[in-house]
Design a protein around this motif. Structure first.
Motif, PDB file in Angstrom:
ATOM      1  N   ALA A  21       0.829  -1.209   0.000  1.00 42.11           N
ATOM      2  CA  ALA A  21       0.000   0.000   0.000  1.00 42.11           C
ATOM      3  C   ALA A  21       0.862   1.257   0.000  1.00 42.11           C
ATOM      4  O   ALA A  21       0.576   2.227  -0.713  1.00 42.11           O
ATOM      5  CB  ALA A  21      -0.928  -0.004   1.216  1.00 42.11           C
ATOM      6  N   VAL A  22       1.933   1.242   0.807  1.00 39.39           N
ATOM      7  CA  VAL A  22       2.834   2.403   0.874  1.00 39.39           C
ATOM      8  C   VAL A  22       3.537   2.619  -0.459  1.00 39.39           C
ATOM      9  O   VAL A  22       3.693   3.748  -0.935  1.00 39.39           O
ATOM     10  CB  VAL A  22       3.858   2.227   2.015  1.00 39.39           C
ATOM     11  CG1 VAL A  22       4.940   3.295   1.942  1.00 39.39           C
ATOM     12  CG2 VAL A  22       3.158   2.284   3.367  1.00 39.39           C
ATOM     13  N   GLU A  23       3.970   1.531  -1.094  1.00 39.87           N
ATOM     14  CA  GLU A  23       4.642   1.650  -2.392  1.00 39.87           C
ATOM     15  C   GLU A  23       3.701   2.237  -3.449  1.00 39.87           C
ATOM     16  O   GLU A  23       4.109   3.044  -4.280  1.00 39.87           O
ATOM     17  CB  GLU A  23       5.141   0.277  -2.847  1.00 39.87           C
ATOM     18  CG  GLU A  23       6.323  -0.240  -2.033  1.00 39.87           C
ATOM     19  CD  GLU A  23       6.671  -1.681  -2.370  1.00 39.87           C
ATOM     20  OE1 GLU A  23       6.015  -2.248  -3.261  1.00 39.87           O
ATOM     21  OE2 GLU A  23       7.592  -2.234  -1.741  1.00 39.87           O
ATOM     22  N   LEU A  24       2.428   1.840  -3.400  1.00 40.67           N
ATOM     23  CA  LEU A  24       1.465   2.318  -4.385  1.00 40.67           C
ATOM     24  C   LEU A  24       0.969   3.731  -4.087  1.00 40.67           C
ATOM     25  O   LEU A  24       0.668   4.492  -5.011  1.00 40.67           O
ATOM     26  CB  LEU A  24       0.273   1.349  -4.447  1.00 40.67           C
ATOM     27  CG  LEU A  24       0.593  -0.048  -5.003  1.00 40.67           C
ATOM     28  CD1 LEU A  24      -0.580  -0.992  -4.768  1.00 40.67           C
ATOM     29  CD2 LEU A  24       0.918   0.036  -6.496  1.00 40.67           C
ATOM     30  N   SER A  25       0.873   4.068  -2.790  1.00 35.67           N
ATOM     31  CA  SER A  25       0.376   5.398  -2.394  1.00 35.67           C
ATOM     32  C   SER A  25       1.289   5.980  -1.327  1.00 35.67           C
ATOM     33  O   SER A  25       0.940   6.020  -0.135  1.00 35.67           O
ATOM     34  CB  SER A  25      -1.061   5.297  -1.865  1.00 35.67           C
ATOM     35  OG  SER A  25      -1.929   4.784  -2.842  1.00 35.67           O
ATOM     36  N   PRO A  26       2.493   6.429  -1.699  1.00 36.41           N
ATOM     37  CA  PRO A  26       3.467   6.893  -0.702  1.00 36.41           C
ATOM     38  C   PRO A  26       3.040   8.138   0.060  1.00 36.41           C
ATOM     39  O   PRO A  26       3.597   8.419   1.118  1.00 36.41           O
ATOM     40  CB  PRO A  26       4.724   7.168  -1.543  1.00 36.41           C
ATOM     41  CG  PRO A  26       4.224   7.365  -2.936  1.00 36.41           C
ATOM     42  CD  PRO A  26       3.028   6.486  -3.069  1.00 36.41           C
ATOM     43  N   ARG A  27       2.033   8.881  -0.425  1.00 38.00           N
ATOM     44  CA  ARG A  27       1.606  10.090   0.272  1.00 38.00           C
ATOM     45  C   ARG A  27       0.427   9.847   1.206  1.00 38.00           C
ATOM     46  O   ARG A  27      -0.167  10.798   1.722  1.00 38.00           O
ATOM     47  CB  ARG A  27       1.226  11.185  -0.743  1.00 38.00           C
ATOM     48  CG  ARG A  27       2.385  11.719  -1.556  1.00 38.00           C
ATOM     49  CD  ARG A  27       3.498  12.247  -0.685  1.00 38.00           C
ATOM     50  NE  ARG A  27       3.046  13.312   0.196  1.00 38.00           N
ATOM     51  CZ  ARG A  27       3.754  13.776   1.205  1.00 38.00           C
ATOM     52  NH1 ARG A  27       4.941  13.259   1.485  1.00 38.00           N
ATOM     53  NH2 ARG A  27       3.290  14.749   1.952  1.00 38.00           N
ATOM     54  N   ASN A  28       0.079   8.598   1.445  1.00 38.50           N
ATOM     55  CA  ASN A  28      -1.017   8.282   2.367  1.00 38.50           C
ATOM     56  C   ASN A  28      -0.403   7.950   3.725  1.00 38.50           C
ATOM     57  O   ASN A  28       0.211   6.898   3.919  1.00 38.50           O
ATOM     58  CB  ASN A  28      -1.835   7.096   1.838  1.00 38.50           C
ATOM     59  CG  ASN A  28      -3.107   6.890   2.653  1.00 38.50           C
ATOM     60  OD1 ASN A  28      -3.068   6.827   3.870  1.00 38.50           O
ATOM     61  ND2 ASN A  28      -4.236   6.785   1.961  1.00 38.50           N
ATOM     62  N   ILE A  29      -0.546   8.864   4.682  1.00 38.20           N
ATOM     63  CA  ILE A  29       0.082   8.698   5.995  1.00 38.20           C
ATOM     64  C   ILE A  29      -0.489   7.509   6.755  1.00 38.20           C
ATOM     65  O   ILE A  29       0.206   6.834   7.510  1.00 38.20           O
ATOM     66  CB  ILE A  29      -0.048   9.997   6.824  1.00 38.20           C
ATOM     67  CG1 ILE A  29       0.796   9.897   8.107  1.00 38.20           C
ATOM     68  CG2 ILE A  29      -1.492  10.293   7.152  1.00 38.20           C
ATOM     69  CD1 ILE A  29       0.823  11.195   8.893  1.00 38.20           C
ATOM     70  N   THR A  30      -1.772   7.216   6.540  1.00 38.98           N
ATOM     71  CA  THR A  30      -2.401   6.110   7.259  1.00 38.98           C
ATOM     72  C   THR A  30      -1.792   4.774   6.849  1.00 38.98           C
ATOM     73  O   THR A  30      -1.604   3.883   7.687  1.00 38.98           O
ATOM     74  CB  THR A  30      -3.914   6.097   7.009  1.00 38.98           C
ATOM     75  OG1 THR A  30      -4.449   7.371   7.353  1.00 38.98           O
ATOM     76  CG2 THR A  30      -4.599   5.032   7.848  1.00 38.98           C
ATOM     77  N   TYR A  31      -1.457   4.626   5.564  1.00 38.21           N
ATOM     78  CA  TYR A  31      -0.828   3.384   5.120  1.00 38.21           C
ATOM     79  C   TYR A  31       0.505   3.190   5.836  1.00 38.21           C
ATOM     80  O   TYR A  31       0.862   2.076   6.242  1.00 38.21           O
ATOM     81  CB  TYR A  31      -0.595   3.410   3.608  1.00 38.21           C
ATOM     82  CG  TYR A  31      -1.848   3.483   2.756  1.00 38.21           C
ATOM     83  CD1 TYR A  31      -3.117   3.410   3.319  1.00 38.21           C
ATOM     84  CD2 TYR A  31      -1.753   3.643   1.371  1.00 38.21           C
ATOM     85  CE1 TYR A  31      -4.253   3.485   2.536  1.00 38.21           C
ATOM     86  CE2 TYR A  31      -2.892   3.721   0.574  1.00 38.21           C
ATOM     87  CZ  TYR A  31      -4.138   3.649   1.161  1.00 38.21           C
ATOM     88  OH  TYR A  31      -5.264   3.728   0.383  1.00 38.21           O
ATOM     89  N   ARG A  32       1.248   4.267   5.977  1.00 32.79           N
ATOM     90  CA  ARG A  32       2.535   4.172   6.677  1.00 32.79           C
ATOM     91  C   ARG A  32       2.331   3.831   8.152  1.00 32.79           C
ATOM     92  O   ARG A  32       3.106   3.083   8.747  1.00 32.79           O
ATOM     93  CB  ARG A  32       3.300   5.498   6.542  1.00 32.79           C
ATOM     94  CG  ARG A  32       3.758   5.779   5.114  1.00 32.79           C
ATOM     95  CD  ARG A  32       4.520   7.099   5.030  1.00 32.79           C
ATOM     96  NE  ARG A  32       4.961   7.385   3.684  1.00 32.79           N
ATOM     97  CZ  ARG A  32       6.122   6.976   3.166  1.00 32.79           C
ATOM     98  NH1 ARG A  32       6.945   6.237   3.894  1.00 32.79           N
ATOM     99  NH2 ARG A  32       6.461   7.296   1.928  1.00 32.79           N
ATOM    100  N   GLN A  33       1.268   4.383   8.736  1.00 28.56           N
ATOM    101  CA  GLN A  33       0.962   4.089  10.141  1.00 28.56           C
ATOM    102  C   GLN A  33       0.639   2.602  10.310  1.00 28.56           C
ATOM    103  O   GLN A  33       1.070   1.960  11.273  1.00 28.56           O
ATOM    104  CB  GLN A  33      -0.229   4.936  10.591  1.00 28.56           C
ATOM    105  CG  GLN A  33      -0.393   5.019  12.097  1.00 28.56           C
ATOM    106  CD  GLN A  33       0.428   6.149  12.670  1.00 28.56           C
ATOM    107  OE1 GLN A  33       0.540   7.186  12.064  1.00 28.56           O
ATOM    108  NE2 GLN A  33       0.993   5.945  13.838  1.00 28.56           N
TER     109      GLN A  33
END
Length: 684
Positions: A628-640
């Motif tokens: 998810a992070v690789e596909l949407s690196p600007r989504n903070i929730t995915y990183r969380q």
């Protein structure tokens, strides 16, 4: 032509961005010195442009190398040093980032942002040796503690807490003269603080320098922060010193401002000083040489830890020689001062057997049990003291700590059982933790989490209601109760709780986002799209796919009232064990909350990750969160999600790296910085 124009646009953008830090804070005019920096030209500009472009591409190693090349040519440019620090920090190389900042200062760069960054990163690096020093002291290895705490002081020389820890380590190593010198250095760091002044006074008294000690004590009492219980405790410490020095009238004078009180600790000092004034021999002439160390207690505040001193439970000469049990109590006092808590407990229990109403001796037993980590016995002893009429707030706080330590193993077991997909067993373990420590909110959150995982919604609602009654200002149990109230048919009660949570002024940006999404989902599920839109208006400036999705759903429901309502999505409570105990957070849950929208590239992977996280399938949760992070690196929730999945799975090193990368991508998000701090404490 098109290719050339695009190339110029790229270079202009990169060059313009070099005028600011990677975190997006404009530096061109933040100081007069920086505004006067000559422009970058030639090879320096080329290397800097490559460095920033590499950073944007998340090639942090190249970014650091190119930044160093640019700095070789232009070491006077502060923003290049900050770029180098950002690149190093994004790789998790905080030590190298600190070294770079020191190199910048050595090169003559004067920049407040760089100085502030150096201090904050130095504090992060200092946490590990500080924690190691505390552990060494607990293990009675003061020499090892001295090595570690000096590392922390070298990193943050103006941090008073580390210098005070050095004083205690030197005392533990029986280096009284060196400790006195360390106290003098600590006073230089904060001349107005009472803490190092009282410690130096204590040390000077131990060295026989009574007049100098009294000067330090008198100076300490002028600290304007000394009020209430803190002032009382410091006056007791100083009164003990006066009694030990053979000056009972000074002790009584020190105690005068405390007024006519039945406080057993104050009364014990007054009784001891009065008895000494009448019969000086009840206190040995050299009592000052064995005066017990006043240890410190700290409490967390929004501005950092606030510390004060805890007086000895028994003043010199307490009770007098004629008191039954005096000999045993005297031996207990000496054993306590020597750190022999087994003997101290044995002797003070003997003394209390013949004088059970002696409050000072009872407090010595309590302190001894605390120092020896006998939490069950400590809880019982405090209960007896309270039953005997003692109402010192410090006792209640100590009892809460003891109960928390007693309940922690059961709470950790509950988390493990949930990870093993055994929520029913987790409920039993969590209930035991709450029974042992009813005031520990995190244990109550663990219980609510276990009940929700077990599908016991009504029981979870009751547990959440009980938690809110325990602390009405804590938003975690209230946001869970809000969901559970609606899940059990009480929409009106849910709205009241949601409103109170969202009105809180202590929420982080990430909490505001998650709690707003939880409340908006509940409004949509209840067929109240207008309420959802009202909630989402506070997030107008937030660029988040979930917010946009919720807003579109609400607008569609307003346009088509008969449209099918979204399902009520359960929030996701997540509790983790750290070096500082269990910490808990609550995230928005469901397939359309906290994970994005179907059109978001990372949506499918994020949705799979959160479902795997709920099922405690951490391997799958981690792999899907990474995708998810690789596909949407600007989504903070995915990183969380990725950080939480890694940390919960015990892959702490990887979690620390993921959190550093998240901070580099979202440098203004305080939640990420705090989370990385917890992870680094777990690593140390």
């Amino acid at each position: 032509m098109r290719f050339q124009a695009m190339g110029r646009m790229r270079r202009v953008t990169a060059a313009a961005m070099l005028a600011m830090t990677v975190s997006g804070i404009a530096l061109v005019a933040h100081t007069p010195a920086l505004a006067q920096e000559p422009a970058l030209v030639g090879p320096a500009w080329t290397a800097a442009d490559k460095a920033y472009s590499a950073y944007q591409a998340k090639d942090y190693a190249t970014a650091a190398a190119q930044a160093r090349e640019a700095l070789r040519l232009r070491p006077d440019v502060a923003r290049l040093w900050l770029l180098l620090m950002d690149a190093l920090d994004a790789q998790g190389s905080v030590a190298e980032s600190v070294a770079a900042a020191k190199d910048a200062i050595a090169a003559g760069v004067q920049d407040p942002t760089l100085t502030a960054r150096l201090r904050s990163q130095s504090k992060v690096l200092a946490q590990a040796p500080s924690l190691a020093a505390n552990k060494a002291l607990e293990a009675r290895n003061p020499k090892a503690a001295l090595v570690e705490i000096r590392k922390a002081i070298a990193l943050v020389p103006d941090d008073l807490s580390y210098r005070v820890l050095l004083i205690y380590a030197l005392i533990a190593d029986d280096q009284i003269e060196a400790a006195e010198q360390a106290a003098t250095a600590a006073i230089a760091v904060d001349p107005k603080s009472f803490l190092p002044q009282v410690l130096r006074g204590y040390l000077r008294e131990r060295l026989g320098r009574i007049n100098e000690a009294n000067q330090d004590f008198d100076s300490a009492l002028t600290d304007e922060v000394l009020t209430g219980p803190d002032a009382r405790d410091v006056r007791l410490v100083i009164a003990d010193a006066a009694i030990a020095a053979g000056n009972p009238r000074r002790a009584l004078k020190i105690l005068d401002p405390l007024g006519d009180t039945q406080d057993p600790s104050v009364k014990a000092r007054r009784d001891a000083a009065s008895a000494q004034d009448a019969t000086p021999s009840i206190v040995p002439k050299d009592a000052f040489k064995t005066l017990p160390v006043p240890y410190q207690k700290c409490r967390d505040t929004p501005y950092g830890p606030a510390c004060t001193l805890v007086p000895a439970t028994t003043p010199p000469g307490a009770g007098g020689v004629a008191n039954p049990g005096f000999k045993a109590a005297d031996e207990a006092y000496k054993a306590y001062a020597d750190g022999n808590y087994t003997l101290a407990e044995k002797r003070i229990r003997e003394a209390l057997a013949v004088s059970p109403s002696n409050a000072a001796w009872r407090r010595l037993l309590i302190d001894t049990l605390e120092r020896s980590n006998q939490f069950a016995a400590l809880d019982a002893a405090i209960g007896e003291a309270i039953a005997a009429g003692e109402d010192d707030p410090a006792l209640l706080g100590l009892r809460s700590m003891a109960q928390t330590r007693l309940g922690e193993p059961s709470a950790i077991l509950a988390l493990k059982q949930m990870a093993e997909k055994n929520p029913k067993a987790a409920v039993d373990s969590a209930k035991k933790a709450v029974q042992q420590a009813p005031h520990a909110m995190v244990f109550r959150i663990v219980l609510i989490q276990a009940l929700m995982a077990a599908g016991q919604t009504k029981e979870a609602a009751a547990a959440a209601a009980s938690a809110v009654e325990e602390d009405e200002n804590d938003v975690l149990p209230r946001i869970l109760r809000a969901y559970l109230l609606q899940a059990t048919g009480n929409r009106a009660g849910a709205v009241q709780d949601f409103d109170k949570v969202l009105a809180s002024n202590v929420l982080t940006d990430q909490e505001i986002l998650n709690y707003s999404l939880i409340a908006a989902n509940a409004a949509l599920a209840a067929g109240k799209p207008d309420d959802a839109i009202k909630i989402l208006k506070t997030l107008d400036d937030v660029k988040n796919a979930d917010v946009e999705s919720f807003r579109k759903t609400a607008e569609a429901m307003l346009a088509h009232p008969n449209r099918q309502r979204p399902a009520l999505a359960a929030p996701v409570p997540l509790c983790q064990s750290t070096n500082y105990g269990i910490i808990c957070s609550v995230f928005a849950g469901g397939t359309n909350a906290g994970t994005g929208v179907p059109s978001d590239p990372g949506y499918e992977a994020a949705d799979a990750s959160i479902r795997a996280l709920k099922a405690r399938n951490y391997s799958l949760a981690i792999s899907e969160a990474r995708r998810a992070v690789e596909l949407s690196p600007r989504n903070i929730t995915y990183r969380q999600f990725l950080i939480n999945a890694l940390s919960t799975a015990g892959r702490t090193g990887e979690a620390e790296t993921a959190s550093s990368q998240a901070i580099a991508a979202f440098p203004g998000e305080v939640t990420l910085v705090v989370q990385r701090g917890y992870i680094r404490q777990k690593l140390s």
